[in-house]
Design a protein around this motif. Structure first.
Motif, PDB file in Angstrom:
ATOM      1  N   LEU A 254       0.815  -1.209   0.000  1.00  0.00           N
ATOM      2  CA  LEU A 254       0.000   0.000   0.000  1.00  0.00           C
ATOM      3  C   LEU A 254       0.853   1.265   0.000  1.00  0.00           C
ATOM      4  CD1 LEU A 254      -2.812   1.258   0.145  1.00  0.00           C
ATOM      5  CD2 LEU A 254      -2.716   1.066   2.628  1.00  0.00           C
ATOM      6  N   ASN A 255       1.860   1.332   0.851  1.00  0.00           N
ATOM      7  CA  ASN A 255       2.698   2.535   0.901  1.00  0.00           C
ATOM      8  C   ASN A 255       3.462   2.759  -0.393  1.00  0.00           C
ATOM      9  OD1 ASN A 255       1.831   2.982   3.485  1.00  0.00           O
ATOM     10  ND2 ASN A 255       3.644   2.124   4.479  1.00  0.00           N
ATOM     11  N   ASP A 256       3.768   1.671  -1.103  1.00  0.00           N
ATOM     12  CA  ASP A 256       4.456   1.809  -2.388  1.00  0.00           C
ATOM     13  C   ASP A 256       3.587   2.560  -3.386  1.00  0.00           C
ATOM     14  OD1 ASP A 256       6.204   1.588  -4.455  1.00  0.00           O
ATOM     15  OD2 ASP A 256       5.747  -0.503  -4.898  1.00  0.00           O
ATOM     16  N   VAL A 257       2.308   2.159  -3.471  1.00  0.00           N
ATOM     17  CA  VAL A 257       1.405   2.806  -4.429  1.00  0.00           C
ATOM     18  C   VAL A 257       1.069   4.227  -3.990  1.00  0.00           C
ATOM     19  CG1 VAL A 257      -0.869   2.650  -5.520  1.00  0.00           C
ATOM     20  CG2 VAL A 257       0.453   0.570  -5.081  1.00  0.00           C
ATOM     21  N   LEU A 258       0.793   4.389  -2.699  1.00  0.00           N
ATOM     22  CA  LEU A 258       0.467   5.729  -2.219  1.00  0.00           C
ATOM     23  C   LEU A 258       1.654   6.670  -2.337  1.00  0.00           C
ATOM     24  CD1 LEU A 258      -1.655   4.889   0.965  1.00  0.00           C
ATOM     25  CD2 LEU A 258      -2.440   5.394  -1.349  1.00  0.00           C
ATOM     26  N   GLY A 259       2.857   6.115  -2.200  1.00  0.00           N
ATOM     27  CA  GLY A 259       4.057   6.934  -2.388  1.00  0.00           C
ATOM     28  C   GLY A 259       4.185   7.441  -3.818  1.00  0.00           C
ATOM     29  N   LEU A 260       3.858   6.589  -4.801  1.00  0.00           N
ATOM     30  CA  LEU A 260       3.891   7.034  -6.201  1.00  0.00           C
ATOM     31  C   LEU A 260       2.906   8.161  -6.443  1.00  0.00           C
ATOM     32  CD1 LEU A 260       4.115   3.599  -8.086  1.00  0.00           C
ATOM     33  CD2 LEU A 260       5.917   5.327  -7.867  1.00  0.00           C
ATOM     34  N   ILE A 261       1.713   8.034  -5.847  1.00  0.00           N
ATOM     35  CA  ILE A 261       0.700   9.077  -6.037  1.00  0.00           C
ATOM     36  C   ILE A 261       1.150  10.377  -5.383  1.00  0.00           C
ATOM     37  CG2 ILE A 261      -1.685   9.720  -5.493  1.00  0.00           C
ATOM     38  CD1 ILE A 261      -2.399   6.752  -5.638  1.00  0.00           C
ATOM     39  N   TYR A 262       1.763  10.272  -4.208  1.00  0.00           N
ATOM     40  CA  TYR A 262       2.182  11.471  -3.476  1.00  0.00           C
ATOM     41  C   TYR A 262       3.365  12.158  -4.156  1.00  0.00           C
ATOM     42  CZ  TYR A 262       4.098  14.343   0.285  1.00  0.00           C
ATOM     43  OH  TYR A 262       4.593  15.379   1.018  1.00  0.00           O
ATOM     44  N   ILE A 263       4.358  11.386  -4.539  1.00  0.00           N
ATOM     45  CA  ILE A 263       5.569  11.979  -5.111  1.00  0.00           C
ATOM     46  C   ILE A 263       5.278  12.663  -6.436  1.00  0.00           C
ATOM     47  CG2 ILE A 263       7.822  11.442  -6.103  1.00  0.00           C
ATOM     48  CD1 ILE A 263       7.774  11.485  -3.069  1.00  0.00           C
ATOM     49  N   ASN A 264       4.447  12.023  -7.270  1.00  0.00           N
ATOM     50  CA  ASN A 264       4.179  12.572  -8.599  1.00  0.00           C
ATOM     51  C   ASN A 264       2.990  13.522  -8.611  1.00  0.00           C
ATOM     52  OD1 ASN A 264       6.227  11.017 -10.065  1.00  0.00           O
ATOM     53  ND2 ASN A 264       4.941   9.247  -9.603  1.00  0.00           N
ATOM     54  N   THR A 391       1.252   3.708 -12.096  1.00  0.00           N
ATOM     55  CA  THR A 391       0.429   3.662 -10.886  1.00  0.00           C
ATOM     56  C   THR A 391      -0.790   2.767 -11.076  1.00  0.00           C
ATOM     57  OG1 THR A 391       1.134   5.915 -10.343  1.00  0.00           O
ATOM     58  CG2 THR A 391      -0.821   5.069  -9.222  1.00  0.00           C
ATOM     59  N   GLN A 392      -1.431   2.837 -12.230  1.00  0.00           N
ATOM     60  CA  GLN A 392      -2.585   1.981 -12.474  1.00  0.00           C
ATOM     61  C   GLN A 392      -2.203   0.505 -12.476  1.00  0.00           C
ATOM     62  OE1 GLN A 392      -4.173   3.544 -16.143  1.00  0.00           O
ATOM     63  NE2 GLN A 392      -5.522   5.016 -15.079  1.00  0.00           N
ATOM     64  N   LYS A 393      -1.046   0.183 -13.011  1.00  0.00           N
ATOM     65  CA  LYS A 393      -0.582  -1.198 -12.960  1.00  0.00           C
ATOM     66  C   LYS A 393      -0.323  -1.635 -11.522  1.00  0.00           C
ATOM     67  CE  LYS A 393       3.117  -4.213 -14.615  1.00  0.00           C
ATOM     68  NZ  LYS A 393       4.385  -4.285 -15.409  1.00  0.00           N
ATOM     69  N   ALA A 394       0.256  -0.719 -10.735  1.00  0.00           N
ATOM     70  CA  ALA A 394       0.508  -1.043  -9.331  1.00  0.00           C
ATOM     71  C   ALA A 394      -0.803  -1.201  -8.563  1.00  0.00           C
ATOM     72  CB  ALA A 394       1.373   0.038  -8.697  1.00  0.00           C
ATOM     73  N   LEU A 395      -1.830  -0.431  -8.943  1.00  0.00           N
ATOM     74  CA  LEU A 395      -3.123  -0.549  -8.271  1.00  0.00           C
ATOM     75  C   LEU A 395      -3.789  -1.885  -8.557  1.00  0.00           C
ATOM     76  CD1 LEU A 395      -4.617   3.043  -8.760  1.00  0.00           C
ATOM     77  CD2 LEU A 395      -3.887   1.986  -6.620  1.00  0.00           C
ATOM     78  N   VAL A 396      -3.636  -2.383  -9.779  1.00  0.00           N
ATOM     79  CA  VAL A 396      -4.183  -3.707 -10.117  1.00  0.00           C
ATOM     80  C   VAL A 396      -3.512  -4.789  -9.277  1.00  0.00           C
ATOM     81  CG1 VAL A 396      -4.421  -5.418 -11.947  1.00  0.00           C
ATOM     82  CG2 VAL A 396      -4.840  -3.002 -12.438  1.00  0.00           C
ATOM     83  N   GLU A 397      -2.190  -4.710  -9.170  1.00  0.00           N
ATOM     84  CA  GLU A 397      -1.477  -5.683  -8.335  1.00  0.00           C
ATOM     85  C   GLU A 397      -1.843  -5.520  -6.860  1.00  0.00           C
ATOM     86  OE1 GLU A 397       2.601  -5.007  -9.167  1.00  0.00           O
ATOM     87  OE2 GLU A 397       2.513  -5.822 -11.216  1.00  0.00           O
ATOM     88  N   LEU A 398      -2.055  -4.270  -6.427  1.00  0.00           N
ATOM     89  CA  LEU A 398      -2.441  -4.027  -5.036  1.00  0.00           C
ATOM     90  C   LEU A 398      -3.809  -4.638  -4.726  1.00  0.00           C
ATOM     91  CD1 LEU A 398      -1.849  -2.504  -2.350  1.00  0.00           C
ATOM     92  CD2 LEU A 398      -3.116  -0.571  -3.320  1.00  0.00           C
ATOM     93  N   GLU A 399      -4.751  -4.492  -5.633  1.00  0.00           N
ATOM     94  CA  GLU A 399      -6.084  -5.061  -5.413  1.00  0.00           C
ATOM     95  C   GLU A 399      -6.029  -6.589  -5.347  1.00  0.00           C
ATOM     96  OE1 GLU A 399     -10.576  -4.978  -7.390  1.00  0.00           O
ATOM     97  OE2 GLU A 399      -8.901  -3.936  -8.367  1.00  0.00           O
ATOM     98  N   ALA A 400      -5.254  -7.207  -6.230  1.00  0.00           N
ATOM     99  CA  ALA A 400      -5.128  -8.665  -6.199  1.00  0.00           C
ATOM    100  C   ALA A 400      -4.505  -9.141  -4.890  1.00  0.00           C
ATOM    101  CB  ALA A 400      -4.298  -9.138  -7.393  1.00  0.00           C
ATOM    102  N   SER A 401      -3.476  -8.414  -4.435  1.00  0.00           N
ATOM    103  CA  SER A 401      -2.839  -8.783  -3.169  1.00  0.00           C
ATOM    104  C   SER A 401      -3.792  -8.602  -1.993  1.00  0.00           C
ATOM    105  CB  SER A 401      -1.584  -7.929  -2.965  1.00  0.00           C
ATOM    106  OG  SER A 401      -0.968  -8.234  -1.729  1.00  0.00           O
TER     107      SER A 401
END
Length: 469
Positions: A254-264, A391-401
């Motif tokens: 979760l922090n990985d994806v949220l970090g991408l959203i925050y940084i960019n 980020t969208q690719k990371a969100l798909v993997e996040l939802e599956a996890s």
């Protein structure tokens, strides 16, 4: 003209002439038989007419045995009420599942009104409590673990006997499913965060997903307190293991994806995102103001109570005659009430203070996100296509996890429910309806006995004959 000695059932010495009695009964056999048949027919007819106007009673017995029931509470501490079994939503759902076609809409309410539930207490329990009461001991409230559910409807009601029995059984099934959804199964709100975020902006992912994971962690923490030693036989995971996996999911995925959203500073529309942030900040500010006012009220009351010295009184048992009511000192009662009020205000002050701190923390985080978003808005515009795609690719993997984590939690909860709540609610006696045949047989026997008695009485009173003097 006088009666012959043979015509009199009693001799001069007041003795009973049994031969004469039996002779009179033999001569009146036809009369006795006819009145017996008449009494039998009348008994059956009267019983059938009476029973057809009475209500047919269908009964079912259910036994409760979940943790906390001995204290009169549900597993979450809520008070147990037997009437929950016949709650309107439960009865309506049972009627709907059976597909009963009730032409009159009031019939469903009549069915609900005809259902009653009462506790069953064994004679041994009554005897034991009577002995304790006789010995002078105080008895706690007794909560029966077996209840009888009764459905009393007229026999001409547009629901036959079989459907009434199925209705009571279906009511128990619906109540059991409701019990599992409330106290056993994973709450349905978990896992729906990604569905609600399909058309949402990227900045909203942190708000929704963070609350989702915090709620899941709090739920697992509650399960740990209930079952510290439990381990699922299906996936060999305990609730403590699932809590650790949830923490790892938050820290890594979760922090990985949220970090991408925050940084960019990702957003589909940064200007619109700033507007939503401003509105949310105003909502939090209003909430902070309300909570602050509540905290001030509680703090003022707590300050006033602190001005008075707390006197903790040690209760002693006064010497008094046996069998008399205990004497309570008014000062002792006032002290207990004052101390309870003080403790209540301390708890309220702690609760409101923590609530204010949580809202202030949310405001600080949202201000930081807003400043970050505003810096991207004022600066040079950059191409976000690559960052959004990543980020969208990371969100798909996040939802599956996340779905995989929830699947493990559900498996563990299913195993725990089978172990802990296997006999939480069970039917101890299947539904059955009292048959009218028993009343008919009883009425026939009463009519038979009455007719026979009438016939024999008339035969004994009938004179045997007359002779000349």
């Amino acid at each position: 003209m006088t009666n012959s000695p043979e015509s009199r059932p009693y001799a001069d010495d007041d003795s009973i002439n049994f031969a004469e009695l039996f002779a009179r009964l033999r001569r009146g056999l036809i009369q006795i038989f006819g009145l017996t048949l008449l009494g039998l027919a009348l008994g059956i007819i009267v019983t059938v007419l009476t029973a057809s106007r009475q209500s047919a009673i269908t009964t079912l017995r259910v036994t409760f045995g979940f943790p906390g029931f001995e204290a009169g509470a549900y597993p979450n501490g809520a008070k147990f009420q037997p009437d929950d079994v016949r709650a309107p939503d439960v009865v309506n759902e049972a009627i709907k599942r059976l597909g009963l076609r009730l032409e009159d809409t009031d019939l469903a309410s009549k069915i609900r009104g005809a259902i009653s539930i009462s506790g069953l207490v064994s004679p041994n329990i009554i005897k034991e409590r009577d002995l304790l009461r006789a010995s002078g001991q105080s008895l706690p409230a007794y909560i029966p673990d077996e209840y009888e559910i009764t459905l009393s409807l007229p026999r001409d009601f547009p629901v036959d006997v079989r459907q009434r029995e199925l209705l009571l059984a279906e009511i128990i099934n619906v109540y059991l499913e409701k019990f599992r959804r409330t106290y056993v199964e994973l709450p349905p709100e978990f896992g729906n965060a990604f569905t609600s975020l399909r058309n949402a902006d990227f900045v909203e992912y942190e708000l929704i997903l963070t609350k989702e994971t915090l709620s899941l962690s709090a739920f697992l923490q509650q399960q740990i307190e209930k079952a510290k030693q439990f381990r699922s036989p299906s996936n060999q995971l305990s609730f403590q293991d699932l809590l650790k996996q949830t923490e790892l999911f938050t820290q890594i995925r979760l922090n990985d994806v949220l970090g991408l959203i925050y940084i960019n500073g990702l957003s589909k529309d940064r200007g619109y995102a700033l507007v939503k942030m401003d509105y949310y900040m105003r909502t939090l500010a209003d909430q902070e103001q309300r909570l602050t006012q509540e905290a001030e009220v509680v703090t003022n009351l707590l300050t006033k109570t602190q001005e008075r010295a707390q006197n903790y009184v040690l209760a002693t048992r006064a010497q008094q005659p046996q069998g008399t009511q205990p004497l309570l000192d008014q000062g002792f009662i006032d002290t207990l009430l004052a101390n309870d009020a003080y403790n209540f205000l301390v708890r309220e002050a702690l609760k409101t203070g923590l609530a204010v701190k949580r809202v202030q923390s949310d405001i600080a985080q949202l201000e930081d996100r807003r400043q970050r978003m505003e810096s991207f808005t004022k600066g040079e515009s950059k191409d976000q296509a690559a960052a959004i795609a990543s980020t969208q690719k990371a969100l798909v993997e996040l939802e599956a996890s996340y779905q995989e984590l929830l699947s493990k939690v559900r498996i563990a909860l299913d195993d725990y429910s089978r172990q802990e709540f296997a006999d939480a609610i069970r039917v101890s006696m299947q539904a059955r309806t009292a048959s009218m045949l028993r009343n008919v047989v009883l009425g026939a026997i009463i009519g038979l006995v009455a007719g026979s008695a009438l016939g024999m009485g008339l035969s004994l009173l009938k004179p045997a004959g007359r002779v000349a003097a």
